[in-house]
Design an enzyme around this catalytic site. Structure first.
Site, mmCIF file in Angstrom:
data_model
loop_
_atom_site.group_PDB
_atom_site.id
_atom_site.type_symbol
_atom_site.label_atom_id
_atom_site.label_comp_id
_atom_site.label_asym_id
_atom_site.label_seq_id
_atom_site.Cartn_x
_atom_site.Cartn_y
_atom_site.Cartn_z
ATOM 1 N N ASN A 176 -2.112 0.076 6.879
ATOM 2 C CA ASN A 176 -1.583 -1.199 7.374
ATOM 3 C C ASN A 176 -0.722 -1.929 6.339
ATOM 4 O OD1 ASN A 176 -3.589 -2.075 5.693
ATOM 5 N ND2 ASN A 176 -4.815 -3.082 7.262
ATOM 6 N N LYS A 222 0.830 -1.200 0.000
ATOM 7 C CA LYS A 222 0.000 0.000 0.000
ATOM 8 C C LYS A 222 0.875 1.265 0.000
ATOM 9 C CE LYS A 222 -3.889 -2.354 2.262
ATOM 10 N NZ LYS A 222 -4.920 -2.276 3.327
ATOM 11 N N GLU A 273 -9.473 -10.109 -7.910
ATOM 12 C CA GLU A 273 -8.434 -9.099 -7.682
ATOM 13 C C GLU A 273 -7.265 -9.260 -8.655
ATOM 14 O OE1 GLU A 273 -7.598 -9.325 -3.490
ATOM 15 O OE2 GLU A 273 -9.578 -8.512 -2.963
ATOM 16 N N HIS A 279 -1.981 -5.470 1.462
ATOM 17 C CA HIS A 279 -3.257 -6.142 1.201
ATOM 18 C C HIS A 279 -2.974 -7.571 0.754
ATOM 19 C CE1 HIS A 279 -7.122 -7.215 -0.563
ATOM 20 N NE2 HIS A 279 -6.427 -7.660 -1.600
ATOM 21 N N TYR A 304 -11.972 -1.972 -4.126
ATOM 22 C CA TYR A 304 -12.543 -2.204 -2.789
ATOM 23 C C TYR A 304 -14.076 -2.107 -2.795
ATOM 24 C CZ TYR A 304 -8.205 -2.443 0.002
ATOM 25 O OH TYR A 304 -7.025 -2.829 0.579
HETATM 26 P P1 ATP Z 1 -6.986 -6.120 3.089
HETATM 27 O O1 ATP Z 1 -8.338 -6.392 2.444
HETATM 28 O O2 ATP Z 1 -6.440 -4.741 2.760
HETATM 29 O O3 ATP Z 1 -6.004 -7.214 2.842
HETATM 30 P P2 ATP Z 1 -8.065 -7.046 5.585
HETATM 31 O O4 ATP Z 1 -8.679 -8.161 4.776
HETATM 32 O O5 ATP Z 1 -7.221 -7.400 6.754
HETATM 33 O O6 ATP Z 1 -7.184 -6.109 4.664
HETATM 34 P P3 ATP Z 1 -10.600 -5.688 5.431
HETATM 35 O O7 ATP Z 1 -11.628 -5.876 6.500
HETATM 36 O O8 ATP Z 1 -10.786 -6.366 4.110
HETATM 37 O O9 ATP Z 1 -9.179 -6.037 6.062
HETATM 38 O O10 ATP Z 1 -10.465 -4.128 5.202
HETATM 39 C C1 ATP Z 1 -9.825 -3.622 4.032
HETATM 40 C C2 ATP Z 1 -8.936 -2.469 4.436
HETATM 41 O O11 ATP Z 1 -9.750 -1.408 4.896
HETATM 42 C C3 ATP Z 1 -7.983 -2.754 5.591
HETATM 43 O O12 ATP Z 1 -6.796 -3.393 5.203
HETATM 44 C C4 ATP Z 1 -7.701 -1.356 6.086
HETATM 45 O O13 ATP Z 1 -6.754 -0.676 5.249
HETATM 46 C C5 ATP Z 1 -9.063 -0.698 5.938
HETATM 47 N N1 ATP Z 1 -9.860 -0.816 7.153
HETATM 48 C C6 ATP Z 1 -10.432 -1.949 7.654
HETATM 49 N N2 ATP Z 1 -11.104 -1.694 8.792
HETATM 50 C C7 ATP Z 1 -10.959 -0.358 9.004
HETATM 51 C C8 ATP Z 1 -11.411 0.530 10.014
HETATM 52 N N3 ATP Z 1 -12.162 0.099 11.037
HETATM 53 N N4 ATP Z 1 -11.052 1.835 9.914
HETATM 54 C C9 ATP Z 1 -10.312 2.280 8.884
HETATM 55 N N5 ATP Z 1 -9.844 1.499 7.889
HETATM 56 C C10 ATP Z 1 -10.160 0.197 7.961
HETATM 57 MG MG MG Z 2 -9.789 -7.765 2.987
#
Ligand code: ATP
Ligand code: MG
Length: 140
Positions: free
Chosen positions: A114, A11, A128, A117, A51
């Site tokens: 974070n 990211k 994706e 992804h 997303y």
């Molecule tokens: P990713 O899909 O990016 O691999 P993930 O599967 O761990 O991460 P998801 O629940 O799919 O998490 O959320 C997608 C992304 O949205 C997260 O990686 C983070 O960058 C963001 N995100 C998730 N939860 C929150 C939140 N509560 N507040 C802000 N951003 C969030």
């Molecule tokens: Mg995810």
């Protein structure tokens, strides 16, 4: 065990923090095979398309603004059980909850910023991968 593929993105925060090398090194150490790779700067619209599954979440606008704020590195990874193995290496979404040694524990600064992804299931991986790569990029 079935060989499978997944999509990962370093990211904008990971690129900005100079973590590209650290993350690729971790992939190589953990036998996550890099099949295809490119660097690009997503538009807001492209981030929203990627997303789309999260479009009703309160963090959608902030997340897609962040994901289009700078260059990202997009990769297709391959190997046995690669979806689960990558997710384990990434750690929990919230770095405060991520296990020691995971990429998010080491490099992430918040639940949004974070660093990485990873696709969460075979169906999402297929969508994706096709969002960023053609069949030609990933054949062989
Ligand atoms: P990713 O899909 O990016 O691999 P993930 O599967 O761990 O991460 P998801 O629940 O799919 O998490 O959320 C997608 C992304 O949205 C997260 O990686 C983070 O960058 C963001 N995100 C998730 N939860 C929150 C939140 N509560 N507040 C802000 N951003 C969030
Ligand atoms: Mg995810």
């Amino acid at each position: 065990m079935a060989t499978t593929r997944t999509l990962t993105i370093i990211k904008p925060d990971g690129v900005q923090q100079h973590n590209i090398g650290d993350i690729i090194h971790a992939f190589e150490q953990h036998q996550l095979k890099i099949i295809a790779m490119k660097m690009l700067h997503l538009t807001k619209n492209q981030a929203e398309g990627f997303y789309a599954v999260h479009r009703d979440r309160p963090f959608f606008d902030s997340l897609t603004t962040f994901m289009s704020s700078g260059r990202v590195v997009v990769m297709v990874l391959g190997g046995d059980n690669v979806i689960t193995r990558l997710r384990e290496l990434m750690g929990a979404t919230d770095p405060a909850k991520a296990s020691a040694g995971t990429l998010r524990k080491q490099f992430a600064t918040s639940i949004e910023q974070n660093v990485i992804h990873g696709s969460d299931a075979p169906e999402t991986a297929a969508f994706e991968i096709s969002y960023f790569f053609s069949e030609l990029d990933i054949s062989k």
